[in-house]
Design an enzyme around this catalytic site. Structure first.
Site, PDB file in Angstrom:
ATOM      1  N   GLN A   1       0.949  -1.465  -0.055  1.00 48.80           N
ATOM      2  CA  GLN A   1       0.165   0.357  -0.154  1.00 48.80           C
ATOM      3  C   GLN A   1       0.711   1.149  -0.205  1.00 48.80           C
ATOM      4  O   GLN A   1       2.231   1.105   0.354  1.00 48.80           O
ATOM      5  CB  GLN A   1      -1.043  -0.170   0.908  1.00 48.80           C
ATOM      6  N   HIS A   2       0.283   2.183  -0.465  1.00 53.36           N
ATOM      7  CA  HIS A   2       1.139   3.642  -0.222  1.00 53.36           C
ATOM      8  C   HIS A   2       1.932   4.121  -1.184  1.00 53.36           C
ATOM      9  O   HIS A   2       2.079   5.467  -0.942  1.00 53.36           O
ATOM     10  CB  HIS A   2       0.994   4.019   0.961  1.00 53.36           C
TER      11      HIS A   2
ATOM     12  N   ASP B   1      -2.245  -4.681   0.300  1.00 58.01           N
ATOM     13  CA  ASP B   1      -2.019  -6.109  -0.098  1.00 58.01           C
ATOM     14  C   ASP B   1      -3.465  -6.884   1.662  1.00 58.01           C
ATOM     15  O   ASP B   1      -2.986  -7.952   1.427  1.00 58.01           O
ATOM     16  CB  ASP B   1      -0.692  -6.566   0.247  1.00 58.01           C
TER      17      ASP B   1
HETATM   18  O1  LIG Z   1       2.115  -0.685   5.227  1.00 55.76           O
HETATM   19  C1  LIG Z   1       0.957  -1.143   4.547  1.00 55.76           C
HETATM   20  C2  LIG Z   1       0.180  -1.484   5.849  1.00 55.76           C
HETATM   21  O2  LIG Z   1      -0.727   0.119   5.676  1.00 55.76           O
HETATM   22  C3  LIG Z   1       1.952  -2.633   4.964  1.00 55.76           C
HETATM   23  O3  LIG Z   1       1.216  -3.836   5.258  1.00 55.76           O
HETATM   24  C4  LIG Z   1       2.356  -2.108   2.994  1.00 55.76           C
HETATM   25  O4  LIG Z   1       1.429  -2.157   2.559  1.00 55.76           O
HETATM   26  C5  LIG Z   1       3.929  -3.400   2.874  1.00 55.76           C
HETATM   27  O5  LIG Z   1       3.159  -4.388   3.416  1.00 55.76           O
HETATM   28  P1  LIG Z   1       4.468  -5.780   2.989  1.00 55.76           P
HETATM   29  O6  LIG Z   1       5.036  -6.175   1.761  1.00 55.76           O
HETATM   30  O7  LIG Z   1       5.234  -5.742   4.015  1.00 55.76           O
HETATM   31  O8  LIG Z   1       3.627  -6.942   2.754  1.00 55.76           O
END
Ligand SMILES: O=C(CO)[C@@H](O)[C@H](O)COP(=O)(O)O
Ligand SMILES: Nc1ncnc2c1ncn2[C@@H]1O[C@H](COP(=O)(O)OP(=O)(O)O)[C@@H](O)[C@H]1O
Length: 478
Positions: free
Chosen positions: A71-72, A235
Protein backbone atom coordinates in the site's frame (compact mmCIF):
# COMPACT_ATOMS: atom_id res chain seq x y z
CA UNK A 1 -12.15 -25.02 -16.42
CA UNK A 2 -11.84 -21.20 -16.19
CA UNK A 3 -8.61 -20.00 -14.59
CA UNK A 4 -7.92 -16.78 -12.72
CA UNK A 5 -4.64 -15.22 -11.62
CA UNK A 6 -3.83 -13.24 -8.49
CA UNK A 7 -0.73 -11.09 -8.09
CA UNK A 8 1.00 -9.82 -4.95
CA UNK A 9 3.49 -7.07 -5.75
CA UNK A 10 4.82 -6.82 -2.20
CA UNK A 11 7.74 -4.98 -0.68
CA UNK A 12 10.31 -7.74 -1.19
CA UNK A 13 8.96 -9.73 -4.12
CA UNK A 14 6.26 -10.36 -6.71
CA UNK A 15 4.16 -13.52 -6.49
CA UNK A 16 1.65 -14.89 -8.99
CA UNK A 17 -0.86 -17.67 -8.34
CA UNK A 18 -3.11 -19.27 -10.95
CA UNK A 19 -6.25 -20.87 -9.51
CA UNK A 20 -9.36 -22.65 -10.75
CA UNK A 21 -12.08 -19.99 -10.72
CA UNK A 22 -14.80 -22.44 -9.65
CA UNK A 23 -13.03 -24.42 -6.91
CA UNK A 24 -10.09 -22.21 -5.94
CA UNK A 25 -7.67 -25.12 -6.49
CA UNK A 26 -4.09 -23.93 -6.94
CA UNK A 27 -2.94 -24.74 -10.48
CA UNK A 28 0.50 -23.12 -10.58
CA UNK A 29 2.51 -20.21 -9.17
CA UNK A 30 5.59 -18.07 -9.75
CA UNK A 31 7.68 -15.40 -8.09
CA UNK A 32 10.51 -12.90 -8.57
CA UNK A 33 12.45 -10.60 -6.26
CA UNK A 34 12.15 -6.84 -5.92
CA UNK A 35 15.14 -4.57 -5.35
CA UNK A 36 15.94 -3.52 -1.79
CA UNK A 37 15.33 -0.01 -0.54
CA UNK A 38 12.50 2.36 0.31
CA UNK A 39 12.76 4.22 -3.02
CA UNK A 40 12.20 2.04 -6.07
CA UNK A 41 11.82 2.61 -9.81
CA UNK A 42 8.33 1.26 -10.67
CA UNK A 43 9.87 -0.32 -13.79
CA UNK A 44 11.54 -2.81 -11.42
CA UNK A 45 8.06 -3.99 -10.27
CA UNK A 46 6.98 -4.37 -13.90
CA UNK A 47 10.11 -6.39 -14.72
CA UNK A 48 9.58 -8.60 -11.65
CA UNK A 49 5.95 -9.11 -12.64
CA UNK A 50 7.00 -10.30 -16.12
CA UNK A 51 9.44 -12.76 -14.54
CA UNK A 52 6.88 -13.98 -12.00
CA UNK A 53 4.21 -14.43 -14.70
CA UNK A 54 6.64 -16.44 -16.83
CA UNK A 55 7.62 -18.47 -13.74
CA UNK A 56 3.90 -19.18 -13.22
CA UNK A 57 3.58 -20.53 -16.77
CA UNK A 58 2.11 -17.36 -18.31
CA UNK A 59 -1.41 -15.99 -18.48
CA UNK A 60 -2.48 -17.35 -21.89
CA UNK A 61 -5.13 -19.68 -20.43
CA UNK A 62 -6.35 -17.20 -17.79
CA UNK A 63 -9.69 -15.34 -17.97
CA UNK A 64 -9.36 -12.77 -15.16
CA UNK A 65 -6.48 -11.18 -13.25
CA UNK A 66 -6.33 -8.98 -10.15
CA UNK A 67 -3.32 -7.23 -8.69
CA UNK A 68 -2.77 -6.92 -4.94
CA UNK A 69 0.18 -4.95 -3.67
CA UNK A 70 2.04 -3.03 -1.03
CA UNK A 71 0.00 0.00 0.00
CA UNK A 72 0.67 3.75 -0.04
CA UNK A 73 3.70 3.91 -2.40
CA UNK A 74 3.80 7.21 -4.30
CA UNK A 75 3.84 6.65 -8.07
CA UNK A 76 3.86 10.00 -9.89
CA UNK A 77 3.13 10.27 -13.63
CA UNK A 78 3.60 13.20 -15.95
CA UNK A 79 1.22 14.26 -18.75
CA UNK A 80 2.71 11.66 -21.09
CA UNK A 81 2.37 8.84 -18.57
CA UNK A 82 6.10 8.75 -17.77
CA UNK A 83 7.09 8.10 -14.16
CA UNK A 84 8.29 11.45 -12.73
CA UNK A 85 10.69 10.00 -10.13
CA UNK A 86 11.30 6.76 -8.28
CA UNK A 87 8.40 5.73 -6.03
CA UNK A 88 8.69 6.36 -2.30
CA UNK A 89 7.45 3.23 -0.52
CA UNK A 90 5.19 2.86 2.52
CA UNK A 91 8.26 2.30 4.72
CA UNK A 92 10.14 5.43 3.60
CA UNK A 93 10.11 7.86 6.53
CA UNK A 94 11.52 11.01 4.91
CA UNK A 95 8.04 12.60 4.86
CA UNK A 96 7.65 12.49 8.67
CA UNK A 97 7.92 16.28 8.96
CA UNK A 98 5.51 16.73 6.04
CA UNK A 99 3.00 14.61 7.98
CA UNK A 100 3.33 16.88 11.01
CA UNK A 101 2.93 19.99 8.82
CA UNK A 102 -0.21 18.64 7.16
CA UNK A 103 -1.70 17.58 10.51
CA UNK A 104 -1.19 21.11 11.77
CA UNK A 105 -2.68 22.71 8.67
CA UNK A 106 -5.93 20.71 8.80
CA UNK A 107 -6.47 21.36 12.51
CA UNK A 108 -4.86 18.43 14.32
CA UNK A 109 -4.84 14.61 14.35
CA UNK A 110 -8.57 14.12 14.90
CA UNK A 111 -9.36 16.35 11.90
CA UNK A 112 -7.47 13.91 9.65
CA UNK A 113 -9.02 10.88 11.34
CA UNK A 114 -12.48 12.36 10.75
CA UNK A 115 -11.71 13.32 7.15
CA UNK A 116 -9.87 10.18 5.99
CA UNK A 117 -10.14 7.58 8.77
CA UNK A 118 -6.42 7.93 9.57
CA UNK A 119 -4.04 10.28 11.31
CA UNK A 120 -1.17 11.01 8.94
CA UNK A 121 2.18 9.28 9.36
CA UNK A 122 5.04 9.17 6.86
CA UNK A 123 3.62 6.00 5.27
CA UNK A 124 0.53 7.66 3.82
CA UNK A 125 0.78 8.87 0.22
CA UNK A 126 -0.32 12.46 0.78
CA UNK A 127 2.66 13.10 3.07
CA UNK A 128 5.02 11.88 0.34
CA UNK A 129 3.39 14.29 -2.10
CA UNK A 130 3.93 17.15 0.37
CA UNK A 131 7.58 16.09 0.73
CA UNK A 132 7.85 16.18 -3.07
CA UNK A 133 6.31 19.65 -3.21
CA UNK A 134 8.79 20.93 -0.64
CA UNK A 135 11.96 19.03 -1.59
CA UNK A 136 11.62 18.64 -5.37
CA UNK A 137 9.27 21.39 -6.58
CA UNK A 138 10.22 20.87 -10.26
CA UNK A 139 9.18 17.22 -10.01
CA UNK A 140 6.00 18.12 -8.12
CA UNK A 141 5.05 20.60 -10.85
CA UNK A 142 5.32 17.81 -13.49
CA UNK A 143 2.90 15.49 -11.70
CA UNK A 144 -0.26 15.02 -13.78
CA UNK A 145 -1.51 11.83 -12.09
CA UNK A 146 -0.82 9.95 -8.84
CA UNK A 147 -1.17 6.18 -8.60
CA UNK A 148 -0.29 3.43 -6.13
CA UNK A 149 1.85 0.38 -6.91
CA UNK A 150 -1.14 -1.89 -7.63
CA UNK A 151 -2.93 0.76 -9.72
CA UNK A 152 0.16 1.35 -11.82
CA UNK A 153 0.71 -2.37 -12.48
CA UNK A 154 -2.96 -2.83 -13.43
CA UNK A 155 -2.55 0.11 -15.84
CA UNK A 156 0.60 -1.40 -17.35
CA UNK A 157 -1.13 -4.77 -17.74
CA UNK A 158 -3.90 -2.97 -19.63
CA UNK A 159 -1.27 -1.85 -22.13
CA UNK A 160 -0.73 1.71 -20.92
CA UNK A 161 2.60 3.25 -20.02
CA UNK A 162 5.06 5.94 -21.06
CA UNK A 163 3.58 7.85 -24.01
CA UNK A 164 -0.04 7.03 -23.14
CA UNK A 165 -0.81 10.73 -22.66
CA UNK A 166 -3.90 12.25 -21.06
CA UNK A 167 -6.22 9.62 -22.58
CA UNK A 168 -4.11 6.91 -20.98
CA UNK A 169 -4.07 8.59 -17.56
CA UNK A 170 -7.87 8.67 -17.65
CA UNK A 171 -7.80 4.83 -17.79
CA UNK A 172 -6.12 4.44 -14.37
CA UNK A 173 -8.26 2.38 -11.97
CA UNK A 174 -7.98 1.34 -8.33
CA UNK A 175 -10.18 0.00 -5.52
CA UNK A 176 -11.48 1.32 -2.18
CA UNK A 177 -8.95 -0.52 -0.04
CA UNK A 178 -5.88 1.04 -1.62
CA UNK A 179 -7.53 4.45 -2.20
CA UNK A 180 -8.28 4.53 1.53
CA UNK A 181 -4.56 4.49 2.39
CA UNK A 182 -3.71 7.62 0.44
CA UNK A 183 -4.80 10.31 2.90
CA UNK A 184 -7.08 11.85 0.26
CA UNK A 185 -10.00 9.40 0.29
CA UNK A 186 -12.94 9.60 2.68
CA UNK A 187 -14.59 6.51 4.19
CA UNK A 188 -17.58 8.72 5.06
CA UNK A 189 -18.33 9.81 1.50
CA UNK A 190 -16.73 6.79 -0.21
CA UNK A 191 -14.86 9.17 -2.51
CA UNK A 192 -11.72 11.21 -3.06
CA UNK A 193 -10.97 14.47 -1.28
CA UNK A 194 -9.20 16.38 -4.05
CA UNK A 195 -8.83 19.31 -1.64
CA UNK A 196 -6.55 17.15 0.54
CA UNK A 197 -4.60 15.96 -2.49
CA UNK A 198 -4.04 19.62 -3.37
CA UNK A 199 -3.04 20.39 0.21
CA UNK A 200 -0.28 17.81 -0.16
CA UNK A 201 0.90 18.18 -3.75
CA UNK A 202 0.15 21.86 -4.21
CA UNK A 203 -2.13 21.28 -7.20
CA UNK A 204 -4.83 18.88 -8.36
CA UNK A 205 -4.02 15.75 -10.39
CA UNK A 206 -5.72 12.80 -12.06
CA UNK A 207 -6.49 10.00 -9.61
CA UNK A 208 -7.38 6.42 -10.55
CA UNK A 209 -11.11 5.75 -10.87
CA UNK A 210 -12.26 3.69 -7.86
CA UNK A 211 -13.96 0.48 -9.00
CA UNK A 212 -16.46 -1.42 -6.87
CA UNK A 213 -15.34 -4.67 -5.18
CA UNK A 214 -16.32 -6.90 -8.12
CA UNK A 215 -16.40 -4.34 -10.89
CA UNK A 216 -14.55 -5.26 -14.07
CA UNK A 217 -11.73 -2.99 -15.14
CA UNK A 218 -10.12 -2.89 -18.58
CA UNK A 219 -8.92 -6.01 -20.38
CA UNK A 220 -5.30 -7.05 -20.06
CA UNK A 221 -2.92 -6.69 -22.98
CA UNK A 222 -0.94 -9.60 -21.51
CA UNK A 223 -2.39 -13.11 -22.01
CA UNK A 224 -3.85 -14.64 -25.19
CA UNK A 225 -7.46 -14.38 -23.98
CA UNK A 226 -7.01 -10.73 -22.95
CA UNK A 227 -8.20 -11.52 -19.40
CA UNK A 228 -10.42 -9.01 -17.65
CA UNK A 229 -8.63 -7.02 -14.95
CA UNK A 230 -10.23 -6.70 -11.54
CA UNK A 231 -10.02 -3.60 -9.33
CA UNK A 232 -7.15 -5.14 -7.34
CA UNK A 233 -6.54 -4.28 -3.68
CA UNK A 234 -4.06 -3.24 -1.06
CA UNK A 235 -2.18 -6.27 0.21
CA UNK A 236 -3.86 -6.45 3.61
CA UNK A 237 -7.35 -6.20 2.12
CA UNK A 238 -6.45 -8.92 -0.39
CA UNK A 239 -5.26 -11.19 2.43
CA UNK A 240 -8.53 -10.58 4.32
CA UNK A 241 -10.44 -11.63 1.20
CA UNK A 242 -8.34 -14.78 0.87
CA UNK A 243 -8.94 -15.75 4.49
CA UNK A 244 -12.64 -14.88 4.34
CA UNK A 245 -12.34 -12.96 7.64
CA UNK A 246 -15.57 -12.75 9.67
CA UNK A 247 -16.46 -10.44 12.60
CA UNK A 248 -14.21 -11.41 15.53
CA UNK A 249 -11.39 -12.56 13.22
CA UNK A 250 -8.12 -10.61 13.19
CA UNK A 251 -5.31 -11.21 10.69
CA UNK A 252 -1.75 -10.85 11.99
CA UNK A 253 0.63 -10.57 9.05
CA UNK A 254 4.39 -10.81 9.56
CA UNK A 255 6.00 -9.57 6.34
CA UNK A 256 8.30 -6.59 5.96
CA UNK A 257 5.44 -4.83 7.74
CA UNK A 258 3.76 -6.24 10.82
CA UNK A 259 0.02 -5.79 10.43
CA UNK A 260 -3.02 -6.55 12.56
CA UNK A 261 -6.31 -5.95 10.75
CA UNK A 262 -9.98 -6.89 10.90
CA UNK A 263 -13.02 -6.54 8.65
CA UNK A 264 -15.72 -4.33 10.17
CA UNK A 265 -19.12 -3.03 9.09
CA UNK A 266 -18.41 0.60 9.90
CA UNK A 267 -15.37 2.86 9.56
CA UNK A 268 -13.07 3.88 12.42
CA UNK A 269 -11.55 7.32 13.09
CA UNK A 270 -8.85 6.81 15.72
CA UNK A 271 -7.46 10.23 16.66
CA UNK A 272 -4.57 8.57 18.52
CA UNK A 273 -3.27 7.41 15.15
CA UNK A 274 -2.57 3.85 16.29
CA UNK A 275 -5.32 2.42 14.10
CA UNK A 276 -5.67 3.56 10.50
CA UNK A 277 -9.25 3.43 9.21
CA UNK A 278 -8.88 1.80 5.81
CA UNK A 279 -11.52 0.16 3.59
CA UNK A 280 -11.51 -3.54 2.70
CA UNK A 281 -11.92 -5.29 -0.64
CA UNK A 282 -15.50 -6.50 -0.09
CA UNK A 283 -17.29 -3.18 0.42
CA UNK A 284 -16.66 -2.95 4.17
CA UNK A 285 -13.81 -1.54 6.30
CA UNK A 286 -10.37 -2.70 7.44
CA UNK A 287 -9.12 -0.97 10.60
CA UNK A 288 -5.45 -1.79 10.81
CA UNK A 289 -2.33 -1.21 12.90
CA UNK A 290 0.94 -1.50 11.01
CA UNK A 291 4.54 -1.62 12.20
CA UNK A 292 7.63 -1.03 10.10
CA UNK A 293 9.54 -3.82 11.82
CA UNK A 294 8.47 -7.44 11.50
CA UNK A 295 10.11 -10.19 9.40
CA UNK A 296 13.26 -8.16 8.92
CA UNK A 297 13.81 -8.10 12.68
CA UNK A 298 14.09 -11.87 12.44
CA UNK A 299 16.25 -11.62 9.30
CA UNK A 300 18.60 -9.16 11.03
CA UNK A 301 18.84 -11.17 14.24
CA UNK A 302 19.58 -14.35 12.31
CA UNK A 303 22.31 -12.45 10.47
CA UNK A 304 23.81 -11.16 13.75
CA UNK A 305 23.85 -14.68 15.15
CA UNK A 306 25.22 -16.23 11.95
CA UNK A 307 22.30 -18.66 11.57
CA UNK A 308 19.48 -19.22 9.08
CA UNK A 309 15.76 -18.94 9.85
CA UNK A 310 15.54 -22.51 11.12
CA UNK A 311 18.57 -21.89 13.35
CA UNK A 312 17.07 -18.70 14.75
CA UNK A 313 13.82 -20.49 15.50
CA UNK A 314 15.60 -23.36 17.26
CA UNK A 315 17.63 -20.93 19.37
CA UNK A 316 14.56 -18.87 20.35
CA UNK A 317 12.79 -22.00 21.54
CA UNK A 318 15.77 -22.94 23.75
CA UNK A 319 15.43 -19.80 25.91
CA UNK A 320 12.67 -19.36 28.50
CA UNK A 321 9.66 -17.07 28.00
CA UNK A 322 10.82 -13.53 28.75
CA UNK A 323 14.44 -14.40 27.83
CA UNK A 324 15.44 -13.95 31.48
CA UNK A 325 14.69 -10.23 31.25
CA UNK A 326 16.36 -9.51 27.90
CA UNK A 327 14.07 -7.23 25.86
CA UNK A 328 14.54 -6.18 22.25
CA UNK A 329 12.64 -3.06 21.19
CA UNK A 330 12.51 -3.65 17.44
CA UNK A 331 12.52 -0.14 15.94
CA UNK A 332 15.27 -0.98 13.44
CA UNK A 333 13.68 1.09 10.67
CA UNK A 334 12.24 3.79 12.93
CA UNK A 335 8.57 3.03 13.69
CA UNK A 336 5.13 3.89 12.45
CA UNK A 337 2.94 2.41 15.21
CA UNK A 338 3.76 4.03 17.56
CA UNK A 339 4.84 6.96 15.38
CA UNK A 340 8.60 7.17 15.97
CA UNK A 341 10.11 7.61 12.52
CA UNK A 342 13.54 8.56 13.87
CA UNK A 343 13.84 5.91 16.59
CA UNK A 344 16.37 3.08 16.61
CA UNK A 345 16.09 -0.37 18.11
CA UNK A 346 17.36 -1.17 21.61
CA UNK A 347 18.38 -4.13 23.71
CA UNK A 348 17.53 -3.82 27.40
CA UNK A 349 18.18 -5.89 30.49
CA UNK A 350 21.56 -7.35 29.53
CA UNK A 351 23.12 -9.48 32.27
CA UNK A 352 25.82 -12.13 32.18
CA UNK A 353 23.10 -14.74 32.60
CA UNK A 354 21.20 -13.76 29.45
CA UNK A 355 23.97 -12.91 27.00
CA UNK A 356 23.54 -16.04 24.92
CA UNK A 357 22.47 -16.52 21.28
CA UNK A 358 19.30 -18.26 22.49
CA UNK A 359 18.30 -15.33 24.69
CA UNK A 360 18.88 -12.83 21.89
CA UNK A 361 16.88 -14.95 19.43
CA UNK A 362 14.02 -15.20 21.94
CA UNK A 363 14.10 -11.46 22.67
CA UNK A 364 13.89 -10.68 18.93
CA UNK A 365 10.84 -12.89 18.41
CA UNK A 366 9.15 -11.60 21.57
CA UNK A 367 9.90 -7.92 20.88
CA UNK A 368 8.50 -8.13 17.35
CA UNK A 369 5.38 -9.92 18.66
CA UNK A 370 4.93 -7.46 21.56
CA UNK A 371 4.72 -4.57 19.08
CA UNK A 372 1.96 -6.50 17.27
CA UNK A 373 0.21 -7.28 20.57
CA UNK A 374 0.09 -3.51 21.18
CA UNK A 375 -1.59 -3.23 17.78
CA UNK A 376 -4.20 -5.83 18.79
CA UNK A 377 -4.94 -3.78 21.91
CA UNK A 378 -5.31 -0.66 19.76
CA UNK A 379 -7.89 -2.48 17.59
CA UNK A 380 -9.79 -3.53 20.72
CA UNK A 381 -9.77 0.10 21.89
CA UNK A 382 -11.59 0.98 18.65
CA UNK A 383 -14.32 -1.51 19.52
CA UNK A 384 -13.07 -4.25 17.18
CA UNK A 385 -13.94 -7.75 18.42
CA UNK A 386 -10.84 -9.93 18.76
CA UNK A 387 -11.80 -13.60 19.05
CA UNK A 388 -9.64 -15.49 16.54
CA UNK A 389 -6.16 -14.57 15.37
CA UNK A 390 -4.87 -15.73 11.96
CA UNK A 391 -1.10 -15.69 11.54
CA UNK A 392 0.17 -15.19 7.96
CA UNK A 393 3.12 -13.68 6.04
CA UNK A 394 6.69 -14.89 5.59
CA UNK A 395 7.45 -14.66 9.33
CA UNK A 396 4.67 -17.15 10.11
CA UNK A 397 6.92 -19.80 8.53
CA UNK A 398 9.04 -19.59 11.70
CA UNK A 399 8.18 -22.31 14.22
CA UNK A 400 9.32 -20.06 17.07
CA UNK A 401 6.98 -17.30 15.94
CA UNK A 402 4.07 -19.73 15.70
CA UNK A 403 4.75 -21.23 19.14
CA UNK A 404 5.53 -18.01 21.01
CA UNK A 405 2.73 -15.89 19.48
CA UNK A 406 -0.15 -17.40 21.53
CA UNK A 407 1.68 -16.68 24.81
CA UNK A 408 2.40 -13.07 23.88
CA UNK A 409 -1.07 -12.44 22.41
CA UNK A 410 -2.87 -14.30 25.21
CA UNK A 411 -5.04 -16.08 22.63
CA UNK A 412 -4.88 -19.20 20.49
CA UNK A 413 -3.51 -18.53 17.04
CA UNK A 414 -4.84 -20.09 13.82
CA UNK A 415 -1.97 -20.70 11.39
CA UNK A 416 -3.24 -21.45 7.90
CA UNK A 417 -0.93 -23.58 5.74
CA UNK A 418 1.90 -21.24 4.73
CA UNK A 419 0.99 -19.67 1.41
CA UNK A 420 0.66 -16.50 -0.60
CA UNK A 421 -2.53 -15.09 0.91
CA UNK A 422 -2.32 -11.68 -0.76
CA UNK A 423 -2.01 -13.21 -4.23
CA UNK A 424 -4.72 -15.71 -3.28
CA UNK A 425 -7.07 -12.89 -2.26
CA UNK A 426 -6.42 -11.17 -5.56
CA UNK A 427 -7.23 -14.45 -7.34
CA UNK A 428 -10.47 -14.74 -5.37
CA UNK A 429 -11.37 -11.21 -6.40
CA UNK A 430 -10.62 -12.06 -10.04
CA UNK A 431 -12.96 -15.07 -9.79
CA UNK A 432 -15.62 -12.80 -8.27
CA UNK A 433 -15.27 -10.31 -11.14
CA UNK A 434 -15.55 -13.18 -13.61
CA UNK A 435 -18.70 -14.59 -12.00
CA UNK A 436 -20.40 -11.21 -11.54
CA UNK A 437 -22.21 -12.75 -8.53
CA UNK A 438 -23.29 -10.65 -5.56
CA UNK A 439 -20.92 -12.54 -3.23
CA UNK A 440 -17.33 -13.69 -3.74
CA UNK A 441 -16.88 -17.38 -4.68
CA UNK A 442 -17.50 -19.74 -1.78
CA UNK A 443 -13.91 -20.96 -1.69
CA UNK A 444 -11.32 -19.39 0.52
CA UNK A 445 -7.63 -20.02 0.07
CA UNK A 446 -6.95 -20.82 3.71
CA UNK A 447 -6.79 -24.60 3.20
CA UNK A 448 -6.03 -26.56 6.34
CA UNK A 449 -5.01 -24.68 9.45
CA UNK A 450 -3.17 -25.51 12.65
CA UNK A 451 -4.49 -24.04 15.90
CA UNK A 452 -1.59 -23.24 18.23
CA UNK A 453 -2.16 -22.68 21.95
CA UNK A 454 0.27 -21.45 24.57
CA UNK A 455 0.47 -20.59 28.24
CA UNK A 456 -0.28 -16.82 28.50
CA UNK A 457 2.90 -14.97 29.50
CA UNK A 458 1.80 -11.46 30.55
CA UNK A 459 5.26 -10.87 32.05
CA UNK A 460 6.70 -10.75 28.51
CA UNK A 461 4.49 -7.81 27.61
CA UNK A 462 5.00 -6.11 30.97
CA UNK A 463 8.77 -6.11 30.66
CA UNK A 464 8.47 -4.87 27.06
CA UNK A 465 6.08 -2.07 28.07
CA UNK A 466 8.49 -0.98 30.81
CA UNK A 467 11.28 -0.18 28.31
CA UNK A 468 9.72 0.42 24.89
CA UNK A 469 10.01 4.22 25.24
CA UNK A 470 13.75 3.97 25.99
CA UNK A 471 15.23 4.20 22.53
CA UNK A 472 17.87 6.44 20.99
CA UNK A 473 17.31 8.65 17.96
CA UNK A 474 19.03 7.86 14.66
CA UNK A 475 22.43 9.58 14.65
CA UNK A 476 21.76 11.18 11.23
CA UNK A 477 18.68 13.00 12.60
CA UNK A 478 19.33 16.37 14.19
O1 LIG B 1 1.82 -0.01 4.83
C1 LIG B 1 1.27 -1.08 4.97
C2 LIG B 1 -0.14 -1.15 5.46
O2 LIG B 1 -0.67 0.08 5.80
C3 LIG B 1 2.02 -2.34 4.66
O3 LIG B 1 1.30 -3.48 5.03
C4 LIG B 1 2.36 -2.38 3.19
O4 LIG B 1 1.16 -2.60 2.48
C5 LIG B 1 3.47 -3.36 2.85
O5 LIG B 1 3.18 -4.67 3.15
P1 LIG B 1 4.21 -5.91 3.03
O6 LIG B 1 4.87 -5.82 1.70
O7 LIG B 1 5.15 -5.82 4.16
O8 LIG B 1 3.36 -7.13 3.14
N1 LIG C 1 11.07 -19.52 8.01
C1 LIG C 1 11.10 -18.19 8.15
N2 LIG C 1 11.31 -17.64 9.37
C2 LIG C 1 11.33 -16.29 9.55
N3 LIG C 1 11.18 -15.41 8.53
C3 LIG C 1 10.99 -15.90 7.29
C4 LIG C 1 10.93 -17.29 7.04
N4 LIG C 1 10.71 -17.47 5.70
C5 LIG C 1 10.65 -16.23 5.17
N5 LIG C 1 10.83 -15.28 6.11
C6 LIG C 1 10.88 -13.82 5.93
O1 LIG C 1 9.63 -13.34 5.47
C7 LIG C 1 9.82 -12.16 4.67
C8 LIG C 1 9.04 -12.28 3.39
O2 LIG C 1 7.69 -12.42 3.70
P1 LIG C 1 6.55 -11.72 2.86
O3 LIG C 1 5.29 -11.88 3.61
O4 LIG C 1 6.59 -12.23 1.45
O5 LIG C 1 7.05 -10.20 2.87
P2 LIG C 1 6.59 -8.94 2.02
O6 LIG C 1 5.10 -9.13 1.79
O7 LIG C 1 6.88 -7.76 2.88
O8 LIG C 1 7.38 -8.91 0.73
C9 LIG C 1 11.32 -12.03 4.46
O9 LIG C 1 11.82 -11.03 5.35
C10 LIG C 1 11.84 -13.40 4.82
O10 LIG C 1 13.20 -13.40 5.26
Amino acid sequence: MALVAGIDSSTQSCKVVVRDAATGALVRSGRASHPDGTEVAPAAWWDALQTAIADAGGLDDVDAVSVGGQQHGMVTLDEQGEVVRDALLWNDTRSAQAALDLIDELGGPQAWADATGSVLVASLTVTKLRWLRDAEPENAARVAAVALPHDWLTWRLAGHGPGSGAAGLAELVTDRSDASGTGYWSPQTDGYRHDLLELGLGHDAVLPRVLGPREAGPRSATGARRPVLGPGAGDNAAAALALGLRPGDVAVSIGTSGVVSAVTGSPTADGSGLVTGFADASGHYLPLACTLNASRVLDATARMLGVDHAGLSALALQAPAGADGLVLVPYLEGERTPNKPDATGALHGLRLANTTPAHLARAAVEGMLCALADGIDALRAQGVAVERLFLIGGGARSEAVRRIAPSVFGLDVVVPTPGEYVADGAARQAAWVLSGDDEPPAWSAAGSAEVVSGEPAPRVREQYAAVRELTATRPDVT
